[in-house]
Structure formats: C-alpha cells, structure tokens
Motif scaffolding. Structure first.
Motif, PDB file in Angstrom:
ATOM      1  N   UNK A 518      11.902  -6.011  13.060  1.00  0.00           N
ATOM      2  CA  UNK A 518      11.564  -6.710  11.810  1.00  0.00           C
ATOM      3  C   UNK A 518      10.614  -7.886  12.055  1.00  0.00           C
ATOM      4  N   UNK A 519      10.938  -8.834  12.942  1.00  0.00           N
ATOM      5  CA  UNK A 519      10.017  -9.969  13.139  1.00  0.00           C
ATOM      6  C   UNK A 519       8.622  -9.535  13.608  1.00  0.00           C
ATOM      7  N   UNK A 520       8.560  -8.488  14.419  1.00  0.00           N
ATOM      8  CA  UNK A 520       7.256  -8.082  14.948  1.00  0.00           C
ATOM      9  C   UNK A 520       6.378  -7.421  13.891  1.00  0.00           C
ATOM     10  N   UNK A 521       6.972  -6.992  12.793  1.00  0.00           N
ATOM     11  CA  UNK A 521       6.197  -6.288  11.773  1.00  0.00           C
ATOM     12  C   UNK A 521       6.047  -7.062  10.468  1.00  0.00           C
ATOM     13  N   UNK A 522       6.674  -8.217  10.364  1.00  0.00           N
ATOM     14  CA  UNK A 522       6.628  -8.957   9.101  1.00  0.00           C
ATOM     15  C   UNK A 522       5.208  -9.379   8.728  1.00  0.00           C
ATOM     16  N   UNK A 549      16.809 -13.908   7.126  1.00  0.00           N
ATOM     17  CA  UNK A 549      17.065 -15.332   6.888  1.00  0.00           C
ATOM     18  C   UNK A 549      16.481 -16.181   8.016  1.00  0.00           C
ATOM     19  N   UNK A 550      16.591 -15.672   9.236  1.00  0.00           N
ATOM     20  CA  UNK A 550      16.030 -16.396  10.389  1.00  0.00           C
ATOM     21  C   UNK A 550      14.513 -16.461  10.321  1.00  0.00           C
ATOM     22  N   UNK A 551      13.908 -15.577   9.508  1.00  0.00           N
ATOM     23  CA  UNK A 551      12.445 -15.574   9.376  1.00  0.00           C
ATOM     24  C   UNK A 551      11.988 -16.078   8.009  1.00  0.00           C
ATOM     25  N   UNK A 552      12.879 -16.826   7.323  1.00  0.00           N
ATOM     26  CA  UNK A 552      12.485 -17.515   6.098  1.00  0.00           C
ATOM     27  C   UNK A 552      12.597 -16.702   4.827  1.00  0.00           C
ATOM     28  N   UNK A 553      13.513 -15.735   4.756  1.00  0.00           N
ATOM     29  CA  UNK A 553      13.703 -14.939   3.542  1.00  0.00           C
ATOM     30  C   UNK A 553      15.097 -15.184   2.975  1.00  0.00           C
ATOM     31  N   UNK A 554      15.221 -15.029   1.657  1.00  0.00           N
ATOM     32  CA  UNK A 554      16.536 -15.090   1.020  1.00  0.00           C
ATOM     33  C   UNK A 554      16.662 -13.933   0.019  1.00  0.00           C
ATOM     34  N   UNK A 555      17.896 -13.569  -0.290  1.00  0.00           N
ATOM     35  CA  UNK A 555      18.133 -12.473  -1.235  1.00  0.00           C
ATOM     36  C   UNK A 555      17.845 -12.954  -2.645  1.00  0.00           C
ATOM     37  N   UNK A 556      16.945 -12.250  -3.321  1.00  0.00           N
ATOM     38  CA  UNK A 556      16.534 -12.630  -4.677  1.00  0.00           C
ATOM     39  C   UNK A 556      17.332 -11.866  -5.734  1.00  0.00           C
ATOM     40  N   UNK A 557      17.442 -10.551  -5.558  1.00  0.00           N
ATOM     41  CA  UNK A 557      18.161  -9.723  -6.536  1.00  0.00           C
ATOM     42  C   UNK A 557      18.894  -8.602  -5.803  1.00  0.00           C
ATOM     43  N   UNK A 558      19.941  -8.105  -6.473  1.00  0.00           N
ATOM     44  CA  UNK A 558      20.745  -7.037  -5.874  1.00  0.00           C
ATOM     45  C   UNK A 558      21.105  -6.026  -6.962  1.00  0.00           C
ATOM     46  N   UNK A 559      21.009  -4.739  -6.614  1.00  0.00           N
ATOM     47  CA  UNK A 559      21.359  -3.669  -7.547  1.00  0.00           C
ATOM     48  C   UNK A 559      22.263  -2.656  -6.837  1.00  0.00           C
ATOM     49  N   UNK A 567      18.556  -4.340  -2.358  1.00  0.00           N
ATOM     50  CA  UNK A 567      18.435  -5.804  -2.373  1.00  0.00           C
ATOM     51  C   UNK A 567      16.969  -6.172  -2.155  1.00  0.00           C
ATOM     52  N   UNK A 568      16.501  -7.136  -2.955  1.00  0.00           N
ATOM     53  CA  UNK A 568      15.136  -7.645  -2.799  1.00  0.00           C
ATOM     54  C   UNK A 568      15.196  -9.013  -2.117  1.00  0.00           C
ATOM     55  N   UNK A 569      14.497  -9.141  -1.011  1.00  0.00           N
ATOM     56  CA  UNK A 569      14.411 -10.407  -0.273  1.00  0.00           C
ATOM     57  C   UNK A 569      12.989 -10.963  -0.427  1.00  0.00           C
ATOM     58  N   UNK A 570      12.900 -12.245  -0.678  1.00  0.00           N
ATOM     59  CA  UNK A 570      11.583 -12.889  -0.806  1.00  0.00           C
ATOM     60  C   UNK A 570      11.546 -14.121   0.107  1.00  0.00           C
ATOM     61  N   UNK A 571      10.331 -14.543   0.429  1.00  0.00           N
ATOM     62  CA  UNK A 571      10.177 -15.727   1.281  1.00  0.00           C
ATOM     63  C   UNK A 571      10.634 -16.977   0.539  1.00  0.00           C
ATOM     64  N   UNK A 572      11.183 -17.904   1.304  1.00  0.00           N
ATOM     65  CA  UNK A 572      11.636 -19.171   0.705  1.00  0.00           C
ATOM     66  C   UNK A 572      10.447 -19.954   0.150  1.00  0.00           C
TER      67      UNK A 572
END
Length: 572
Positions: A518-522, A549-559, A567-572
């Motif tokens: 994940x970090x290598x492809x963000x 989360x360690x790379x600055x994302x948080x969960x925005x929405x969940x279905x 789950x949609x994660x977006x940058x802080x």
C-alpha cells in the motif's frame, strides 16, 4: 329514386316512379366500429395464428418461446462466483487462457473459448454473458419437440417441449453464464443423431450417421466430460431394447399366441457400430479427460453422500429446490413410465403404445444413469455429484412428464394439465430473475454504490482500491466484483495485489503484504476504497485501515450491502 307529386295536394293514386338509379360505388360510407368486438376478433386472430404456427412448425415456435422466456430479465440478477469465472476466463488473451486451462477449469475450456469469441463480437455485459444460455435453451426446447414427435407424435413432442421450458432447473440454466444450458442441448442433439443412426442401420445406409454420432460425441465430451454419461446411457438403451425384442420373440414362440414381433428396433450389429463410434471418440478425447482428472482438486468442495444427497436428487437437480414442483413432477414421471409399459404389454398393443414404450427405454437411462454413476462415485470417495452436473438429463425428465400428461383425453383436458404445470413453474421462473437470485449475491449493488459515489468526486481524482476476501471464498479477493462490473472501478489502482491471475495462469488475483504494497503504491492517490466480504471471509480491513491511517487517511463513509462491505478512505 325520384317521386313526382303536385305541391299541396294528396296523390289520388300510387305515385309515379320516373327513374331508379343505383348509388355509385364508394358513395356509401360505413363508419368504423369501436368497442369490444374488434378487440376480441384481433385476439382471436392472434391466438389462431399462434395455434397454426405451433401446428405447422412446433420446433421453431416452442424454441422461440424458450429463448424469450429464458432471456427475459436475464440482466437483472447480480453475477456470482461461477459466472465471474466465465467472465475473467473469456476476456483473457489466447496465451493467457491456454495457460489457465493447464492449471484450472480444463473441464470448461471449450465453453470459455466460445464465450471468448462471443465477447469479441458483442462485448461483455451481464446480459451478453447470459444470452448464449438462453439461446441454447431455445435450441434444446426445439430439439425436445423434434425428439418427442419422432418417438411419440406431435402431441408428445409439443407437450415435452413446453414442460422442458417450464422446468425450474431449465429456467435457472437459461439465465446462467455457465455451460449447463448448452449441455442439455448437446445431450438431446446427440440422442437424436443416435436414433437416426440406429434407424438408418435397417436400410444399410447408416455409416454417415454413425460418423456424425462419433463426431458429435467427441465435441460433446470435449465441451463437458459429464456428457460421456449420455453416451453410456445410449448403450443401456440399445441393450435394453434388444433384450425386450428377444424376450417378446421367445414369448411368442412358447405361448404360440399373438403375432411374432416384427423386425427388431435395434438391428444386429448396431451395438458394434455404437462401440466403434464411441470408442474412437473416447480415444481422441482421452488427453482432455486425463487433464481434467488431474484437476480434480477443483471439486474438493463437493461433499460426500449424506442426508442432503436425497434432497438434492429429489428436489434440486431437475427442479431447482422447488419441493412443491418436485412433489408433482416425480409422480408424473413414474406414472408416465408405468402407463407406457402397461399399454405396450397388452395383447393388442397399438403402434402408439409400442412407440411410447420405446420413449421409456430411451428416456429412463438418460435420466437415471448420470445421477446413479455420479452418486455412486461420490459414495466411493470420488466426490463428483453436484445437482447442476445432472443438467444433461433435463430434456428426458420433460419427456417422461409429457408421457403422463399426453395420456389425458380429450385435448381440452390435456391443455388444462399443461397449463397447470406451467403455472406451477411461475414462482421459480420469477425467483431466478430477482436481483439476489444467485447465491444471494449483491455485487451489482456494491458496484452501483461505488460508481454513484465516485461520480460525486472530482473528475481528475486519483483513486486506489484494496480488495478483501469475498463471502464463502476466502482464497478469492473481491477483485471478482471488479471483474464482473468493471465500469465501477475504471481508473483505480489496485494497492494490494501481489499475484496477477491472468499473467500467472491462475483464476484469481492474490493479495500480498499490505504494509509493503500500500505505501509503495499510494503516490498522489487521495481516495482509497476497501471492498471485501462479511462472515466466512478473511477480514483484512482492520490491517488496511491501520496502514492507511499511518499514511494520513481516515474512513469517510461505510456501506454494507448483503455480504459485501465497502469503506471509502480519504486523506486527512
């Protein structure tokens, strides 16, 4: 007509007719009639036309009806695991498909090749995936009519064709992006060719037909190895028919009552011709059979013989789990066999009765043999029996049911009985076209949610996705949903994939180490989607959330839709 009178006076006698002229043609207008009568006449005309079509070309009419019924709303149900296997296989390059078939699914190889060509012509959508099956059901229905007409007359053929279309398992197969509908078509086609070859053997001009039988057997078994059981069932029919003729001949000689039976239905040497045609086909197809056997781990999911097996044979294999339908169909099948056999054993048996007895000798082995062999093999430890593998028997189940129905007189009662069978199939016909009809799949809903939410994002948004496992298939990632509905995932970067299925000859992708991948492809990605399954799935979402989360994302929405979580994660 002109009448001459004097104004103000009464005529003293009859009026004088000076001239009589007929109205010119076209001067009298008749107003158009409106109301119920014309509607009734139109309905009557349509019904008469349909009735005439059924009488004149029943194979085409019933076949067209089969296509229409199977294709209607076939796009509605969400795709499921097996259909996704068809989609991913058929969309690979020829070298990739060849590599896959050496590892997995060789049993479906020819089917994947045909669908590959079909997608090349029309493209992929859920409907184009399923339409070939609907077409195959229509062809099979027409062939069932032809088989019934040849064996027992028009009434038996048309009734069998309609019953075939109504069978719940046929309705399922006709809207399934898998080979089972085509298997039924090949089974009844092979039987028709075999019957023709046997009949032509009486005149000595059978060689082309036996060549055709062997070639078709080769194609059929290449398409699906279980169709070899249809070839075996044909041998049972030949032996049974010969034995019946010998028994009747001996009975006539011993009792010296009644006429000696006529020429045998199975002439001498037919069994040898069958053995040669089937043997050559078996030798040619044997490398494929060996390859399929080497991939037997694919069916490791099939359970052994147990309490569920009886229910699978009784209700699931041919009647789609509809126990009410099975409770009616089984007695009809038995009744059809009993009536045909009893009529044929009367001292003054008619030609019709003898023909219906031959229907029994053809249909019963094709109904019993495949299931008996597969259940026996499963009981001996080779887990081969699954209800869907008994699909090749469906045309002959319909024939046995039609034997019982066509014993009904007069035609009005027969029509009512057929209508009752058709009505009995309506709940299943509707059920197989519902959105969640296939293993309760909600993949289409999940894809719709993602597509709708992505439409609200910036057009130039850079998005990634992590696929978790799917319900019931922990070794398969939810990339299977992307394969089924690719338009919802266009432009996304797969952040977790380690092993690419098409490139490696595997059926599905494999997810690798998330903390590394994940970090290598963000890169510049600012939105990450997680798509996975609920219970019975390996849950990697907590690990995904921690890495993001360690790379600055948080969960925005969940279905959650059915057994799919998003789950949609977006940058802080």
């Amino acid at each position: 007509m002109e009448v001459s009178r004097t104004p103000g006076t009464c005529p003293a006698g009859p009026a004088t007719v000076d001239a009589v002229t007929a109205p010119r043609t076209g001067t009298i207008g008749i107003p158009s009639t409106t109301g119920i009568a014309p509607v009734r006449s139109r309905i009557t005309a349509v019904a008469s036309a349909l009735g005439l079509a059924v009488v004149r070309t029943p194979e085409l009419t019933v076949g067209a009806l089969g296509v229409l019924v199977a294709a209607a709303f076939a796009w509605v149900p969400s795709l499921w695991y097996d259909e996704a296997a068809t989609v991913t296989s058929a969309q690979r390059s020829w070298p990739q498909l060849w590599a896959e078939l050496h590892n997995v699914d060789a049993v479906h190889g020819l089917y994947y090749v045909l669908v590959h060509v079909w997608f090349w012509l029309v493209g992929y959508t859920p409907f184009t995936l399923r339409f070939p099956s609907a077409l195959a059901i229509g062809v099979a229905a027409g062939l069932v009519v032809a088989l019934g007409r040849r064996l027992g007359g028009r009434r038996l053929g048309i009734t069998a064709g309609l019953v075939f279309i109504a069978l719940p398992r046929v309705q399922w197969a006709g809207s399934e992006g898998r080979p089972y509908a085509t298997i039924t078509t090949l089974a009844v086609c092979l039987t028709l060719v075999g019957i023709t070859a046997v009949r032509r053997s009486r005149s000595g001009r059978s060689l082309p037909w036996w060549i055709a039988y062997g070639a078709l057997a080769l194609v059929a078994v290449t398409f699906n190895v279980y169709l070899s059981l249809a070839v075996v069932a044909h041998a049972v029919t030949l032996v049974w028919t010969s034995a019946v003729h010998r028994a009747e001949s001996r009975r006539a000689l011993v009792t010296r009552t009644g006429a000696v039976p006529g020429p045998p239905l199975v002439p001498r040497g037919v069994l040898v011709r069958w053995a040669v045609a089937a043997g050559i086909a078996a030798v040619v197809v044997s490398p494929l059979v060996v390859e399929v056997a080497s991939q037997s781990k694919q069916v490791a999911w099939i359970s052994g013989v147990g309490p569920r097996t009886l229910d699978q044979v009784f209700a699931t294999a041919w009647f789609g789990g509809a126990e009410a339908y099975a409770a009616v169909a089984w007695p009809l099948m038995v009744l059809g066999v009993v009536l045909a056999v009893v009529e044929a054993h009367r001292r003054s048996a008619t030609v019709r009765a003898l023909a219906r007895a031959q229907v029994v000798r053809i249909a019963v082995p094709l109904v019993v043999t495949p299931t008996a062999v597969l259940v026996l093999a499963t009981a001996l430890g080779k887990h081969l029996y699954s209800p869907k593998y008994a699909s090749l028997s469906l045309p002959f189940v319909a024939l046995l049911i039609a034997l019982a129905l066509t014993a009904i007189r007069p035609k009005t009662l027969l029509a009512a009985a057929v209508a009752a069978v058709l009505v009995l199939s309506v709940p299943t016909s509707v059920g197989v076209k519902l959105p969640r009809a296939k293993q309760d799949s909600t993949w289409s809903s999940a894809a719709s949610i993602i597509a709708a939410e992505r439409s609200n994002n910036r057009a130039d948004a850079d998005e990634g996705v992590v696929f978790g496992s799917v319900y019931g298939h922990p070794g398969t990632t939810a990339d299977i949903i992307r394969i089924s509905y690719p338009w919802a995932f266009t432009g996304m970067t797969d952040l977790g994939v380690r092993k690419d299925g098409p490139a490696s000859g595997a059926l599905w992708d494999r997810t690798g180490d998330l903390e590394t991948n994940i970090p290598s492809r963000l890169g510049s990605i600012d939105t990450v989607w997680f798509v996975g399954g609920t219970v019975k799935a390996r849950d990697i979402e907590p690990e995904t959330a921690r890495v993001l989360a360690a790379n600055g994302f948080h969960a925005e929405q969940h279905w959650k839709t059915g057994r799919v979580v998003i789950t949609e994660y977006v940058r802080d």
